[in-house]
Design an enzyme around this catalytic site. Sequence first.
Site, PDB file in Angstrom:
ATOM      1  N   GLU A   1      28.664  14.399 119.573  1.00 46.36           N
ATOM      2  CA  GLU A   1      28.711  13.092 120.242  1.00 46.36           C
ATOM      3  C   GLU A   1      29.690  12.158 119.520  1.00 46.36           C
ATOM      4  O   GLU A   1      30.481  11.453 120.150  1.00 46.36           O
ATOM      5  CB  GLU A   1      27.314  12.448 120.248  1.00 46.36           C
ATOM      6  CG  GLU A   1      26.234  13.249 120.952  1.00 46.36           C
ATOM      7  CD  GLU A   1      26.250  13.090 122.467  1.00 46.36           C
ATOM      8  OE1 GLU A   1      27.181  12.461 122.995  1.00 46.36           O
ATOM      9  OE2 GLU A   1      25.324  13.621 123.122  1.00 46.36           O
TER      10      GLU A   1
ATOM     11  N   ASP B   1     -33.411 -13.884  59.228  1.00 47.75           N
ATOM     12  CA  ASP B   1     -32.851 -15.054  59.900  1.00 47.75           C
ATOM     13  C   ASP B   1     -31.957 -15.819  58.944  1.00 47.75           C
ATOM     14  O   ASP B   1     -32.433 -16.539  58.063  1.00 47.75           O
ATOM     15  CB  ASP B   1     -34.000 -15.945  60.388  1.00 47.75           C
ATOM     16  CG  ASP B   1     -33.477 -17.108  61.227  1.00 47.75           C
ATOM     17  OD1 ASP B   1     -32.239 -17.221  61.348  1.00 47.75           O
ATOM     18  OD2 ASP B   1     -34.290 -17.872  61.763  1.00 47.75           O
TER      19      ASP B   1
ATOM     20  N   GLU C   1      -9.839  19.863 117.463  1.00 47.12           N
ATOM     21  CA  GLU C   1      -9.173  20.476 116.308  1.00 47.12           C
ATOM     22  C   GLU C   1      -8.017  21.351 116.783  1.00 47.12           C
ATOM     23  O   GLU C   1      -6.917  21.311 116.253  1.00 47.12           O
ATOM     24  CB  GLU C   1     -10.163  21.338 115.494  1.00 47.12           C
ATOM     25  CG  GLU C   1     -11.252  20.552 114.783  1.00 47.12           C
ATOM     26  CD  GLU C   1     -10.754  19.744 113.593  1.00 47.12           C
ATOM     27  OE1 GLU C   1      -9.572  19.879 113.229  1.00 47.12           O
ATOM     28  OE2 GLU C   1     -11.550  18.960 113.042  1.00 47.12           O
TER      29      GLU C   1
END
Length: 1430
Positions: free
Chosen positions: A1060, A508, A1294
């Site tokens: 077009e 400590d 599916e």
Amino acid sequence: MGARASVLSGGKLDAWEKIRLKPGGKKRYRLKHLVWASRELERFALNPSLLETTEGCKKIIGQLQSSLQTGSEELKSLYNAVVVLYYVHQRIDVRDTKEALDKLQEEQDKSQQKEQQKAADKEVSQNYPIVQNIQGQMVHQALSPRTLNAWVKVIEEKAFSPEVIPMFSALSEGATPQDLNTMLNTVGGHQAAMQMLKDTINEEAAEWDRLHPVHAGPIPPGQMREPRGSDIAGTTSTLQEQITWMTGNPPVPVGEIYKRWIILGLNKIVRMYSPVSILDIKQGPKEPFRDYVDRFFKTLRAEQATQEVKNWMTETLLVQNSNPDCKTILKALGPGATLEEMMTACQGVGGPGHKARILAEAMSKATSTAIMMQKSNFKGQKRIVKCFNCGKEGHIARNCRAPRKKGCWKCGKEGHQMKDCTERQANFFRENLAFQQGEARKFSSEQTRANSPASRELRVRRGDNPLPEAGAERRGTGSSLSFPQITLWQRPLVAIRVGGQLREALLDTGADDTVLEDINLPGKWKPKMIGGIGGFIKVRQYDQIPIEICGQKAIGTVLVGPTPVNIIGRNLLTQLGCTLNFPISPIETVPVKLKPGMDGPRVKQWPLTEEKIKALTEICTEMEKEGKISKIGPENPYNTPVFAIKKKDSTKWRKLVDFRELNKRTQDFWEVQLGIPHPAGLKKKKSVTVLDVGDAYFSVPLDKEFRKYTAFTIPSINNETPGIRYQYNVLPQGWKGSPAIFQCSMTKILEPFRAKNPEIVIYQYMDDLYVGSDLEIGQHRTKIEELREHLLKWGFTTPDKKHQKEPPFLWMGYELHPDKWTVQPIQLPEKSSWTVNDIQKLVGKLNWASQIYPGIRIKHLCRLLRGAKALTDVVPLTAEAELELAENREIIKEPVHGVYYDPSKDLIAEIQKQGHDQWTYQIYQEPYKNLKTGKYAKRKSAHTNDVKQLTEVVQKIATESIVIWGKIPKFRLPIQKETWEIWWTEYWQATWIPEWEFVNTPPLVKLWYQLETEPIAGAETFYVDGAANRETKLGKAGYVTDRGRQKVVPLTETTNQKTELQAIHLALQDSGSEVNIVTDSQYALGIIQAQPDKSESELVNQIIEQLIQKEKVYLSWVPAHKGIGGNEQVDKLVSSGIRKVLFLDGIDKAQEEHEKYHNNWRAMASDFNLPPVVAKEIVANCDKCQLKGEAMHGQVDCSPGIWQLDCTHLEGKIILVAVHVASGYIEAEVIPAETGQETAYFILKLAGRWPVKIIHTDNGSNFTSTVVKAACWWAGIQQEFGVPYNPQSQGVVESMNKELKKIIGQIRDQAEHLKTAVQMAVFIHNFKRKGGIGGYSAGERIIDIIATDIQTKELQKQITKIQNFRVYFRDSRDPVWKGPAKLLWKGEGAVVIQDNNEIKVVPRRKAKIIRDYGKQMAGDDCVAGRQDED
């Protein structure tokens, strides 16, 4: 005296005498204290009668409080008595003086807060754009750059998550429509979102106009006109009008209305971007309650519901979806609990607090004898007291009955008492609880960091020996001692030997003395008292005791006594040379995870050459010494390949790790910085320094839990030994998380420095730091050293080599001078041949230079890179590219400089048109002093015009300016106001331009032609059409006029769309100055109506030239093949010989229909009465129908109410498909997201059209969601799920998915959007393909089956009619349909049939019942054997 004692009446006097003078004390207030108080008041020149009322007491408190700090003890006692009296008057219970003082403090704090609140409310918020000026007029102040910048940041950071709506609402408080448009424009880059928003605004504006019709007649003078929808949207109203409406009497809050519309649109966007339902928000088992509440309310804000419903959700769902721990607590609180109470009650449940509590409990057991409560934080808990005299618990020395012990109670010495004792206290229990490893901690401020337990180590060493390398091992014996290293992740407990006895003790560094428990030591001892956490303890002091710790010996004083844990204090630790060490940067680690469901990379190491292995071994040994990587064992299964390359212009090797695989698996990170800082945004500074952080990434630790995934292996030559395995401890180069984590850590580290030195500007980009200030150079350099110190403290070095003190500074590729900046010198290479790579680099350099050199162009150079070429391919320069490069060289020869930003001046942006779709611009504050320049050369669509491009340039500059300076410049544009107005009135929803003025710099932007909105009277009308054959690529284009003229021209290598356009071109060529043109092509109409003035198509460019020469042109559209006069004539003209004609009547119609719908041969045979061989021939001649049909097998439940649902994907979008199993009829739709919400909506739509009893789906999360369950429950539909991973259980849907995709493929080029193509394909499948049972189309079949079902339900009543029905059925194991058989009886689960005189019972799900209309079946008596041949 009697009079003074009458301050309190009887009841109050009793309360007074119950109150204690001190918490826990015996003495209580008495009458004498009142008498004393009134006398004292006279001394302080205050009227004693004030004591008789609450108000009086309050006044006295006010007088005395100011003198408390400097007053005597008597004054404080008087103040305390008056405070207690104040509460007695109010009949508020207090137990003692302290509680009364606390209550008063609380009361005063509250009133102070209210005052501050009032003061704050009085100040006007700066975000209100309409304010009153001194003359009292209402004027507008534009939104501040900060507000706009905040809004841009919100969108950048949050995208369109639910928080965006309240943020928008707050930021646009009080805004005018013009302000709101400014806000929308700043985020105009999000095109999809803005388009949705525009649609919503247009819808709302139309709805407003419907509900508020215009009043007839003129407006009376002095009265404002009423706003229209487009006025509210700020497009046809001026700012002044908006202010007048908003401030008028009565007001029309146009800003608020428009804001409401925008929020409606934002809600739609949010729903698209974050489609989460509130039902899906559940608290995780360990998720803190607060986080769960945040998520809950974030989603709740995005929910479309009324406030009542939202309140109900909060009351019920919040508790219902919490985890069991919290639910228990919340239920105990009862139904009326507020959110605050819930949060408080559930605090710490399941979160890290759990661990903290467990730790605390463990600690309290260890130190149960030594607890001392802090102040009075724990009211009501009794503290355990201990007598200093006799040592027993339960009383204190003052009340001790034992004989008084001689001497001082603290140190045991005689001659003085405890209060005079000078003996130091031993701080023996100062252990910091380190968090468990890996627990996330809050980033503490740097002061507390210095002693935080994050990543420190204790090392024990003796004397002044230098510290050896971490992790070195003991070798030999004797003097070659190596010292242990103890990390502080756990408590540092070690084994010690004291006087020959083994014990465990705590190291400590905070305790002065060494204290041990229960140990018998030899020699004499002295008694001593030391202070611990829980009071004082008696110990025996032994001197000169030998102790051995971790192999190190020391001699010192040891205290023995009842300590909760053995402690080695500083008296011995210093002898051992124990130090606290901080290794790699003490920055806390950022927790990182892999993506959910993924594991780490396991990529094998590829072989390396000997020199590379040697180089890598050296590099890794060095890195290991520095702690950047660690060796690992075979237990780590992960691996990432590593290799080495030579460094640029050097013989040194560089290690590279190929983290691609780990990057794929690592969670995503938010990009912290969205771009790089720009020098034009820097303010001019007196002193500047540029720093570079060395080894940036290697200074930041990597999350401990994540390190294992960075494992790599250095192989050995010829595999003579196993490879050496390492993992990273720091951020690795090349890993995707490194930049974000590094920048985040760097920002946190610079935060305290920035806060302390606000006068210093720090620009941080990765490891480049620009530091500027207005300090004198000496002071500035001192600050720089402080900054370097600060960074070093955190483990970041700033090498002198890259520390630039004198200008010019090289920063981020720029060169910064004190009053100007430029880009670092650019050298354009001279080459005879250029590779793709060379040109890419060249374009990069020119792009970089264009921010300051005006006029740089790169369009033709970029054209050279078109197509997929290898980097080394040689590319010849075109003449245009040569010219462009030469011009750019000239521009770059003269060095150009930019200046720095001055916040006090306006920004101006000027734009020039360069031609060839290229634009340049300059942003400046003073003429000829550019802050920055730039170019724009994007083309967002194939056909465009200059006005549209100009708005794109303006929006780019506006966004750029907000990022760099936080505000929008004034624009100077080369376009006249009239031109702009004409174009803008048509396109107001799509664009917005900020404040601008006209500048006459040619070439000017203009609209080259205008189309009329009504037919031109008296002009010739041309009906135009074109047709092409897909296989031969031959075609025709032509026209027929209302004046009898006609023309047809043959074309080669063409398509329907080209023919077009060619027809329109013919009409324009052959007509006068005014013309009406009618076409049946949506494609051609769409192109020309947008008024392009340039196009990528040569043909469109020719049409544009013709349009410019005309005075008036009107263009209109009619649907094809609907028998409209001129259109039908011209159609026949151009079709002859082009659209395939076979040799029978009715074939051309069948073929035309087939080209549109690709219907199968059966449908054509039946609809056009063709022989099957001819119908089959048409299909055989179609290149899109040469795909095989697929046979369906397996046993599927065919009851009439059953539908199969599935999601399929095409072109990155999601298509939800529903198939009616019995008939093969399809419903399909493109949905924005695969969520429960969308699926439930689709199911409800389906149930609204057809009788749906059962839906059969796979186990996808959208089908299993609660929303879908709720929808099914409501509509009474039973849900069934397929067998997981067995696609066969979903067989019908599916195969229909495949069929649908096949049809979409055939007609995809007829539609622009996928959602249109899907609906066209559904139509074709349901009504244009025949076959299967009864030779019907699916649409006919479903209607037949449903009608039959209704009729057969009446069977029991009308048994006679039953003979009219036929049944097709399947046997148990045979997949082929048999029949038709006679129906005898129909029950709920089965039918009884007669087949060839044999009576059978067939389950209902294996039978199809059809009405016998006497129609000839395709095939003989058994249809089912033939599969569809389409």
